[in-house]
Scaffold this motif. Structure first.
Motif, PDB file in Angstrom:
ATOM      1  N   ILE D  69      70.055  10.128 -54.494  1.00 24.42           N
ATOM      2  CA  ILE D  69      68.646  10.470 -54.380  1.00 24.42           C
ATOM      3  C   ILE D  69      68.590  11.948 -54.029  1.00 24.42           C
ATOM      4  O   ILE D  69      69.521  12.484 -53.442  1.00 24.42           O
ATOM      5  CB  ILE D  69      67.940   9.600 -53.310  1.00 24.42           C
ATOM      6  N   ILE D  71      66.078  14.635 -52.274  1.00 17.96           N
ATOM      7  CA  ILE D  71      64.806  14.958 -51.645  1.00 17.96           C
ATOM      8  C   ILE D  71      64.750  16.428 -51.249  1.00 17.96           C
ATOM      9  O   ILE D  71      64.015  16.817 -50.370  1.00 17.96           O
ATOM     10  CB  ILE D  71      64.536  14.057 -50.413  1.00 17.96           C
ATOM     11  N   MET D 125      71.002  10.744 -49.343  1.00 15.24           N
ATOM     12  CA  MET D 125      69.721  10.937 -48.688  1.00 15.24           C
ATOM     13  C   MET D 125      69.856  11.914 -47.519  1.00 15.24           C
ATOM     14  O   MET D 125      69.007  12.766 -47.321  1.00 15.24           O
ATOM     15  CB  MET D 125      69.238   9.586 -48.177  1.00 15.24           C
ATOM     16  N   LEU D 129      68.450  15.665 -47.387  1.00 15.44           N
ATOM     17  CA  LEU D 129      67.497  15.931 -46.307  1.00 15.44           C
ATOM     18  C   LEU D 129      67.914  17.220 -45.599  1.00 15.44           C
ATOM     19  O   LEU D 129      67.094  18.114 -45.365  1.00 15.44           O
ATOM     20  CB  LEU D 129      67.476  14.760 -45.318  1.00 15.44           C
ATOM     21  N   THR D 252      55.584  19.891 -50.766  1.00 18.24           N
ATOM     22  CA  THR D 252      54.991  18.549 -50.714  1.00 18.24           C
ATOM     23  C   THR D 252      55.399  17.673 -51.896  1.00 18.24           C
ATOM     24  O   THR D 252      54.864  16.601 -52.085  1.00 18.24           O
ATOM     25  CB  THR D 252      53.463  18.654 -50.731  1.00 18.24           C
ATOM     26  N   TYR D 253      56.322  18.151 -52.719  1.00 19.40           N
ATOM     27  CA  TYR D 253      56.564  17.457 -53.977  1.00 19.40           C
ATOM     28  C   TYR D 253      57.587  16.332 -53.899  1.00 19.40           C
ATOM     29  O   TYR D 253      57.741  15.566 -54.839  1.00 19.40           O
ATOM     30  CB  TYR D 253      57.013  18.461 -55.050  1.00 19.40           C
ATOM     31  N   LEU D 255      57.986  13.375 -52.390  1.00 21.02           N
ATOM     32  CA  LEU D 255      57.629  11.976 -52.602  1.00 21.02           C
ATOM     33  C   LEU D 255      57.115  11.717 -54.009  1.00 21.02           C
ATOM     34  O   LEU D 255      57.549  10.757 -54.654  1.00 21.02           O
ATOM     35  CB  LEU D 255      56.621  11.520 -51.552  1.00 21.02           C
ATOM     36  N   ILE D 258      60.111  11.347 -56.458  1.00 22.36           N
ATOM     37  CA  ILE D 258      60.826  10.073 -56.374  1.00 22.36           C
ATOM     38  C   ILE D 258      59.954   8.958 -56.962  1.00 22.36           C
ATOM     39  O   ILE D 258      60.431   8.089 -57.705  1.00 22.36           O
ATOM     40  CB  ILE D 258      61.166   9.741 -54.904  1.00 22.36           C
ATOM     41  N   VAL D 262      61.040   6.400 -60.063  1.00 23.38           N
ATOM     42  CA  VAL D 262      61.153   4.957 -59.890  1.00 23.38           C
ATOM     43  C   VAL D 262      60.120   4.222 -60.736  1.00 23.38           C
ATOM     44  O   VAL D 262      60.424   3.225 -61.390  1.00 23.38           O
ATOM     45  CB  VAL D 262      60.995   4.593 -58.413  1.00 23.38           C
ATOM     46  N   ASN D 268      66.882   2.430 -58.223  1.00 23.48           N
ATOM     47  CA  ASN D 268      67.326   3.300 -57.136  1.00 23.48           C
ATOM     48  C   ASN D 268      68.748   2.978 -56.689  1.00 23.48           C
ATOM     49  O   ASN D 268      69.298   3.674 -55.864  1.00 23.48           O
ATOM     50  CB  ASN D 268      66.359   3.237 -55.952  1.00 23.48           C
ATOM     51  N   GLY D 270      71.115   2.848 -58.999  1.00 22.40           N
ATOM     52  CA  GLY D 270      71.966   3.501 -59.971  1.00 22.40           C
ATOM     53  C   GLY D 270      72.283   2.663 -61.188  1.00 22.40           C
ATOM     54  O   GLY D 270      72.125   1.445 -61.191  1.00 22.40           O
ATOM     55  N   GLY D 307      49.888   4.917 -53.805  1.00 26.69           N
ATOM     56  CA  GLY D 307      50.752   3.933 -53.155  1.00 26.69           C
ATOM     57  C   GLY D 307      50.493   2.540 -53.690  1.00 26.69           C
ATOM     58  O   GLY D 307      51.422   1.784 -53.984  1.00 26.69           O
ATOM     59  N   LEU D 310      51.869   2.132 -57.154  1.00 27.46           N
ATOM     60  CA  LEU D 310      53.322   1.993 -57.114  1.00 27.46           C
ATOM     61  C   LEU D 310      53.715   0.554 -56.774  1.00 27.46           C
ATOM     62  O   LEU D 310      54.555  -0.057 -57.435  1.00 27.46           O
ATOM     63  CB  LEU D 310      53.872   2.951 -56.063  1.00 27.46           C
ATOM     64  N   ILE D 311      53.064   0.021 -55.749  1.00 29.27           N
ATOM     65  CA  ILE D 311      53.440  -1.321 -55.306  1.00 29.27           C
ATOM     66  C   ILE D 311      53.045  -2.381 -56.332  1.00 29.27           C
ATOM     67  O   ILE D 311      53.830  -3.269 -56.664  1.00 29.27           O
ATOM     68  CB  ILE D 311      52.812  -1.617 -53.924  1.00 29.27           C
TER      69      ILE D 311
END
Ligand SMILES: Nc1ncnc2c1ncn2[C@@H]1O[C@H](COP(=O)(O)OP(=O)(O)OP(=O)(O)O)[C@@H](O)[C@H]1O
Ligand SMILES: Nc1ncnc2c1ncn2[C@@H]1O[C@H](COP(=O)(O)OP(=O)(O)OP(=O)(O)O)[C@@H](O)[C@H]1O
Ligand SMILES: [Mg+2]
Ligand SMILES: [Mg+2]
Lengths: 499, 337, 349, 336
Positions: D69, D71, D125, D129, D252-253, D255, D258, D262, D268, D270, D307, D310-311
């Motif tokens: 991933i 970030i 991750m 980060l 701010t990009y 999230l 990702i 997805v 996620n 692989g 959100g 997505l869900i």
């Protein structure tokens, strides 16, 4: 629950199960009584494990019922199965990799720690196995993991115990001690399902046998009613014959130049190896689990550090080269742990077969046509049972997966092939196929190094054999000296010359 | 002897040593950092981080991840603060905050275990939703001027300058530690993360355990929110923004593996203290604040890389030793060591 | 509370804009969820209701990102708004999109934080950086006096604590104030010339605040020209038991955020301007221009409920004559307020 | 049974089709709410506001296929932007030379993180980060090297550079052209080359890849390099679009990137996925935000519908691929 003596301990009635459009179980009927060992045999993908997983509550049947002592019982969750005294020793070990052996075993038991510890130690001592309790499971070899899984099952005081190919990577004496224990269990009136591909085991420990084919139980009864050839015939698809490696043509060593030569080769887990393999020769490597065979093979293959000595391929020194280089030079290796090192589970069979040869087939862009031809060729040659080469590897049966892994190794046209436990967990039919593949390699002049814990296999196939004991070669056997007794003795370090 | 050895092998120890080394190094540069009062301030400053890291540890242990705890914390804090401001009894405000946390956690757990959505995606989604709800709930306004008494809670010290919340955190952590390590029920979390199928096989209810982990995580973020409100004294719509990443980092620094099954909440606690202290260290190091992020990044990477390499080395060493031990010295001199 | 009315007002407005009755002004803060901008919005919304000729759609980025502001302005254009009043996150980053908005017929007003002069029509300014820098110095003087120091004679150790190095306005005030201090008070010493930042994270503001007070235990003055940093710094002082007498803490924040600390004797004085008024004037100017009015330098415009404002030259805030372009000017807010225990209860924002 | 492979393929295809349907629905619904939305230049222009996410998510797809991933891409945007500004303004480099230099910087940043991921076994991750902190910090350091202040930004770029985002060819905005070109490039790279196949195989089973003679570590490392490079391209576009180089662009990009990957169907864990899905998903999200905003929803609430989308979409996806659920569903509909 009231016990009705006349009713079977477990009755499987008309169980059906499909995965997607793949109908695996088409109405299974089977009974298990107290004190019985029912050997369940059948080709790879026959649905044996699936049936057992249904009993254990890991899978749910689409139709059909399970009865315990005549009472219809819901076993749709493993917790329910456990509550009903059922336990499955799985085919592929499912340990907690980050826990120690002891924690692994104790997990899921309700005894207190001290009692549990004592029980485990006693059991191991009773079996005479060599297993350190404080090792973490992720450092165990596949065989050791299997030992732990078996221990978990034995310690559990279940009424019904299921062993799914428990001996597939065990060595001879470990298997023997397991069999002794199973005899004890029989006497304690425990019902046992025993899945295996080794027919000799059926006659050794089973009281009954059931053969699964095409989603049904095609044959069942007391073991005494059958003999080996009977079973083999029932196992194979109608009209087919069991293949063997064929008559091996003798190799003339006097003039031949060795293809692979090890000189004082040492690494982690083995030391001072000296031997050579000739083109067209099958060299069997016998030994018990932990003898260091896998280690020397993977070290040649560039996966681990060389501590000393030399490897010569066709006279060229290739000591300490990386895997990629070694592959290019013409050695390929079929790994022992298929799941970890062999297959790309969630990808197409075709991708699996071509993965090692890809870079010779294409420069930058994929040559899909060549790739397809390659995969098709091996699927045909090896009779890999797939719907198409796009079928996902994970949905193939174990034997077919194994064939695909061998196909991948051969796709690079190696001069030397190292096969590490090539027939582990595959059925008699597929085993015959693998043997004939090995036979073909021999004819093509490939040098084959056959590492196997199944000594019968070495006896059947090898032109010459070596045995390893505690990281060293302790004996070399010419063709005429290769027999079960010699190999077994040598594997345990007790072979006497001239015996 | 063996116990000592075992203790030193524990992953939390390396995190603890790292914490110690960091503090000592900064102390070398600027001795006033090591004043007991300041050390206690560092601890006091980590009360919120510790809680969210411990909550996160539950989820990570089961092999999942919760990227929404920052927003959960913000939402619970906003609710708690609003009720406090409207002079609701403290107990009510705290319970409502916890309720928010439980509901948020349950939603996450539901998505992961029932709808089978990968946790990283589910919680990225709910992170946006919960954060958006804070705006809806507060209209984007600050919730401020909370009762002085409630704020006073975070300033009530015991043992000199040590905030009693910190001691409370430690007690909670200890209880959780014992629960996870010593009880059959608690061991399930790590087992599920270690091998889901294996856990299923021996009758551990995998889905329920994961669900519980998310709910506990929600409860801990809500508890963190209560402490946040008390400590900070006002809540903004961006309160808790980015805390999810800090909690994850805290867990990893504390030796909890993101792939599940490995680590303890003691490690998470140490990680939480480290993460909360970084911005303080920099002040004492007299490094330009411009380099805050650079140094945080370098520290984070350095810690995890060194730890990972050390772990790998020791595993590899053990493997080699074991393999080498198999080889018997039959013929003298043949060995090439 | 009363907020729900505003949002519904906001979403209704797009419909009413289409019907052509009222003008729709999109009011863009630098960041949402910050009390400074929220109170500007409160003031503006209330004002709009009283005046009636326009509605305000409050829309901002939650993270103070330029790109988000560009998106919002783009959306305002396509949505068919009549005017924009924006507090820019970036000194030049909005230029292109604001020019585009003007070309599309929208009126463009900036407030609080400006863009390049020719990209907007009117800037409603709380004061030039110089004015605000001086204001900060004045606040500092008062705070020092309250802690028993003589700003002119005593050796003063001070430092800055605000949001981050990349925000425009706070840094420009800092620069201006530093110039004033350098000239006026050679006896002041900045102990951390690189400043301390807490990135609008309230908890971090406390952590940094505590560390500043511990690392420099002889510090006399901390200037927090950020509305999150100031309460955080005050809380830190409270945690350490420091009061007005020990250290002077001052800066910009809303009165509500600081009242408690003032009552507790931790902070003596701090400042801000009437943000609600600023928001109101900004929106009115946007409406005024959108209504077809033209302005030139020196015009005096009568704003209902507020009074008369004058358009002055851009050079008044930039100090650069070349910024004086046609159709572009500045309106200054009438006053900035300094809050103390005496007057803070007169304000509620 | 016979068409097992084919049904898998068509399933994937239909996933992308489903996204297209969602996209069309969005356009129709938002068009109803606000007819201006349907103007072609409005629609095309809207891509300006989410082009960065589109561009980066294409290559983050590579990373996620290897099971990783990323970030940190957001902070590489800022670093690139300020680097190009600084090189051009202070070092007097030609703007395009500066741009190439900045792309190299992005590549190196990605490779550095990739190195740690591939060679030390630290979880991606955590590395990325750390990378996101590190690179946003470095961006400030670059500012300190330049003569301008961090808060001012660097502006006044030459016309040719500004054209990168504002120009068009035959009415198609340059940004759209860049996006389409990158889709084609990434598609070919991932699905048609040996490299792309290796990326998949390394994601499915790195150990088996080693045994197949694939050099897993460099491959994994390279995917982070690619995503770093794409972040720097996005940084250039964004700098050109805003006309201003700043060190905190793109923060701010993370999230949304990702999310796009997805939603586009990349797993996620692989081994599975593709760039076409990602590209469509990025546009779906971008248009959703744009449309909602145009319909009057304030920006700070936008994460709620995204959100939920997505869900909902993933629920649909997960349950429809779950045999147990499918069987239940079939039973239900069958009976009725
Ligand atoms: N989870 C699953 N999803 C889809 N298909 C499956 C699954 N598990 C098993 N199958 C399929 O069901 C069939 C039976 O598999 P099973 O594992 O029961 O065979 P087996 O008799 O145990 O074979 P082996 O001797 O190789 O272990 C195979 O065709 C296999 O591909
Ligand atoms: N710590 C470890 N980590 C990873 N793999 C290990 C570890 N220890 C052993 N293995 C692997 O276990 C496998 C085989 O171990 P095993 O105990 O069967 O020894 P072996 O020498 O292969 O025995 P055999 O002679 O039967 O081949 C090898 O693939 C080895 O690399
Ligand atoms: Mg099986
Ligand atoms: Mg072996």
């Amino acid at each position: 629950m009231q016990k009705v003596e006349t009713e079977a301990l477990l009755k499987i009635k008309d169980i059906r199960k499909s995965f997607g459009s793949n109908e695996v179980l088409k109405g299974i009927n089977l009974e298990l009584n107290e004190g019985e060992v029912v050997a369940l045999i059948g080709g790879n993908g026959a649905g044996k494990s699936t049936l057992m997983k249904i009993i254990m509550g890991i899978y749910q049947q689409d139709a059909g019922d399970l009865f315990i002592h005549g009472v219809k019982t819901d076993l749709s969750k493993s917790s329910l199965a456990l509550a009903n005294g059922i336990y499955l020793v799985p085919q592929e070990p499912m340990l907690f990799p980050n826990m120690t052996v002891e924690e692994n075993i104790a997990m899921g038991f309700n005894e207190n720690k001290i009692e549990m510890h004592k029980k485990i130690v006693d059991m191991i001592a009773h079996l005479g196995w060599d297993l350190k309790l404080d090792r973490r499971a992720n450092t165990l070899s596949i065989a050791e993991q299997q030992l732990v899984e078996i221990l978990k099952g034995l310690l559990r005081e279940s009424r019904i115990l299921i062993f799914d190919e428990p001996t597939s990577s065990l060595s001879f004496n470990e298997a023997e001690s397991l069999f002794e224990l199973i005899e004890d269990l029989k006497k304690k009136n425990i019902g046992i399902f025993y899945i295996t591909h080794r027919l000799s085991e059926v006659f050794e420990i089973a009281t009954h046998v059931a053969i699964m084919r095409d989603g049904i139980v095609s044959l069942s009864g007391a073991v005494s009613e059958f003999d080996k050839s009977h079973l083999v015939k029932a196992l194979l698809p109608p009209g087919s014959e069991l293949k063997t490696a064929g008559e091996s043509t003798a190799v003339d060593y006097s003039k031949a130049k060795p293809m692979l030569e090890l000189k004082d080769f040492s690494g982690y887990g083995f030391s001072g190896l000296n031997f050579e393999v000739y083109p067209g020769e099958i060299l069997g490597v016998a030994g018990v689990v932990g003898a260091g065979r896998t280690e020397f093979a993977t070290t040649i293959f560039g996966m681990d550090k060389v501590k000393g000595g030399k490897v010569l391929l066709d006279g060229e020194d290739i000591t300490g080269m990386g895997t990629r280089k070694v592959l290019d030079k013409g050695i390929n290796y079929v790994p022992e742990d298929r799941f970890l090192n062999g297959i790309f589970k969630i990808r197409e069979t075709g991708w699996n077969i071509s993965s090692a040869q890809l870079r010779n087939m294409s420069k930058i862009f994929l040559n899909k046509k060549a790739e397809k031809e390659l995969a098709d060729k091996y699927i045909n040659d090896f009779r890999i049972k797939v719907t198409s080469q796009d079928q996902l590897m994970g949905s193939l049966s174990g034997g077919n997966q194994q064939k695909a892994v061998i196909a991948r190794a051969l796709s690079t046209n190696p001069k030397v092939v190292i096969l590490d436990e090539p027939t582990r967990g595959i059925d008699a039919g597929a085993r015959g196929d693998v043997y004939s593949i090995i036979g073909k390699l021999k004819q093509q002049g490939v040098a084959v190094l056959l590492i196997s814990s199944d000594l019968e296999e070495i006896v059947e196939l090898s032109d010459r054999a070596i045995s390893m004991y505690q990281g060293r070669i302790n004996h070399t056997f010419p063709k005429e000296k290769i027999d079960l007794d010699n190999l077994t003795a040598a594997s345990f370090g007790v072979y006497e010359e001239g015996e | 002897m063996n116990v000592v050895k075992k203790l030193f092998k524990a992953r939390e120890i390396s995190s603890f040593l790292c914490l110690l080394a960091m503090f000592l190094l900064v102390g070398l540069v600027n001795p006033s950092f090591l004043k007991p009062q300041n050390i206690m301030l560092c601890f006091n400053g980590s009360i919120v981080y510790i809680l969210i890291a411990v909550g996160m540890a539950f989820v990570i242990l089961t092999g999942e991840i919760d990227c929404s705890i920052g927003a959960q914390l913000g939402l619970a804090a906003a609710v708690c603060a609003t009720f406090l401001k409207n002079e609701a009894p403290w107990g009510v405000a705290i319970l409502l905050a916890l309720l928010v946390g439980l509901v948020c956690g349950t939603i996450n757990g539901f998505g992961v275990t029932v709808l089978h959505i990968p946790s990283i995606i589910m919680t990225l989604g709910t992170n946006g939703i919960y954060r958006g709800l804070i705006y809806v709930y507060t209209q984007g306004k600050w919730v401020e001027n909370l009762p002085a008494g409630f704020k006073g809670l975070a300033q009530t010290n015991i043992f000199g300058n040590l905030c009693w919340f910190f001691v409370m955190d430690l007690v909670i952590m200890l209880l959780v530690f014992l629960y996870l390590r010593k009880t059959r029920h608690g061991k399930r979390f790590a087992a599920v993360g270690d091998n889901e199928m294996g856990a299923d096989l021996i009758g551990i209810p995998v889905a329920r355990t994961k669900m519980l982990a998310f709910i506990i995580c929600g409860a801990f973020s809500a508890l963190g929110a209560v402490l946040y409100v008390s400590r900070v004294g006002f809540v903004t719509a961006i309160s808790g923004n980015g805390y999810e990443m800090k909690a994850i980092a805290a867990c990893v620094i504390g030796g909890i593996s993101l792939s599940g099954g490995v680590g303890t909440v003691a490690g998470a606690t140490i990680g939480g203290i480290i993460m909360a202290s970084i911005s303080r260290l920099l002040v004492f190091l007299k490094i330009s604040s411009d380099y805050d992020n650079t140094i945080t990044g370098i520290l984070l990477i350095a810690i995890v890389v060194i730890d990972s390499l050390a772990q790998r080395r020791s595993v590899e060493k053990a493997r080699r030793e074991r393999l080498a031990a198999r080889v018997t010295e039959t013929e003298g001199g043949a060995d090439h060591e | 509370g009363c907020g729900s009315k505003e949002t519904s007002g906001g979403s209704d407005s797009s419909a009413s804009a289409a019907s052509g009755d009222e003008k729709l002004i999109v009011f863009v803060p630098k960041v949402t969820g910050n009390s400074f901008f929220e109170s500007a919005n409160d003031g503006a919304q209330e004002f709009a209701k009283k005046v009636g000729k326009f509605t305000i759609n409050y829309d901002g980025s939650a993270t103070a990102a330029v790109a988000d502001q560009v998106t919002i302005i783009n959306n305002a254009i396509t949505q068919g708004a009549d005017g924009i009043a924006v507090s820019s996150v970036d000194a030049t980053g909005l230029d292109e999109v604001l020019k585009k908005a003007q070309d599309a017929g929208l009126s463009v007003v900036t407030w609080d934080s400006d863009v390049t002069a020719d990209a907007r029509q009117i800037m409603v300014s709380q004061g030039s950086p110089e004015i605000l820098g001086e204001f900060l110095v004045q606040l500092s003087e008062d705070a020092l006096k309250a802690s028993g120091k003589d700003p002119a004679k005593d050796d003063i150790k001070y430092c800055w604590h605000y949001s981050q190095a990349t925000v425009t306005d706070q840094n420009s005030w800092h620069d201006a104030a530093e110039k004033v201090i350098a000239e006026k008070y050679p006896n002041w010493e900045n102990v951390a010339p690189d400043n301390y930042y807490s990135e609008q994270d309230a908890e971090k503001a406390i952590s940094v605040g505590e560390s500043v007070l511990t690392a420099h235990d002889d510090i006399n003055l901390i200037i927090c020209n950020d509305s999150t940093a100031l309460p955080g710094q005050a809380q830190a002082a409270q945690n350490l038991g420091k009061t007005v007498k020990d250290v002077a803490i001052t800066g910009f924040a809303t009165p509500n955020a600081m009242k408690d600390y003032c009552t507790a004797g931790i902070v003596n004085n701090w400042g801000l301007w009437d943000t609600g008024l600023q928001g109101s004037i900004a929106c009115y100017m946007a409406y005024y221009l959108a209504d077809g009015n033209k302005v030139t330098i020196g015009d005096k415009i009568d704003i209902p409920e507020i009074g008369e404002v004058e358009i002055v030259n851009n050079s008044e805030i930039t100090g650069n004559d070349s910024d004086n372009v046609d159709g572009s000017g500045v309106v200054f807010l009438p006053e900035r307020a300094e809050f103390t225990a005496d007057n803070m209860n007169d304000y509620d924002f | 049974m016979n068409n097992f492979g084919k049904t898998m393929k068509s399933k994937l295809l239909s996933w992308e089709m489903l996204l297209v349907v969602v996209l069309v629905l969005e356009i129709i619904i938002f068009g109803q709410i606000n007819p201006r939305f349907l103007r072609i230049n409005v629609l095309m222009g809207s891509i300006n506001d989410f082009i960065s996410i589109c561009v980066i998510s294409l290559f983050v797809t590579f990373v996620m296929i290897t099971g990783g991933i990323d970030i940190q891409a957001g902070s590489i945007i800022g670093l690139t932007s300020i680097t190009v500004g600084m090189l051009w303004q202070d070092k007097g480099l030609n703007i395009w030379v500066a741009a190439i230099f900045a792309i190299v910087v992005g590549l190196l940043c990605g490779l550095l993180s990739g190195f740690f991921v591939a060679y030390t076994g630290v979880q991606p991750m955590v590395v990325t980060l750390g990378g996101s902190f590190l690179y946003s910090g470095l961006a400030l350091a670059v500012v300190n090297m330049s003569s301008s202040e961090a808060y001012e930004g660097i502006g006044g770029f030459p016309e040719s550079f500004m054209k990168l985002s504002s120009g068009n060819v035959a009415g198609i905005p340059n940004q759209l052209i860049i996006f389409i070109a990158l889709i084609i490039i990434s598609y070919i790279l991932l699905h048609k080359t040996k490299y792309g196949r290796y990326v998949f195989l390394c994601g499915v089973n790195p150990s088996a890849s080693e045994y197949s003679g694939i050099r897993v570590k460099p491959i994994i490392m390279s995917t982070y390099g690619l995503s770093g490079m794409s972040a720097s391209i996005a940084g250039l576009i964004l700098t050109s679009y805003l006309g201003s180089a700043k060190s905190d662009l793109g923060a701010t990009y993370t999230l949304p990137i990702i999310t796009a990957v997805v939603l586009g169907g990349t797993s996620n864990t692989g081994g599975k996925g593709g760039v076409i899905g990602t590209a469509i998903a990025a546009v779906v999200i971008g248009i959703l935000k744009f449309g909602l905003n145009m319909s009057g929803m304030p920006s700070q609430y936008l994460d709620i519908p995204v959100g939920i989308l997505l869900i909902v979409v993933l629920t649909f996806r997960m349950t429809s691929s779950n045999p147990a659920v499918v069987a239940k569903f079939k039973k239900l509909t069958g009976k009725k």
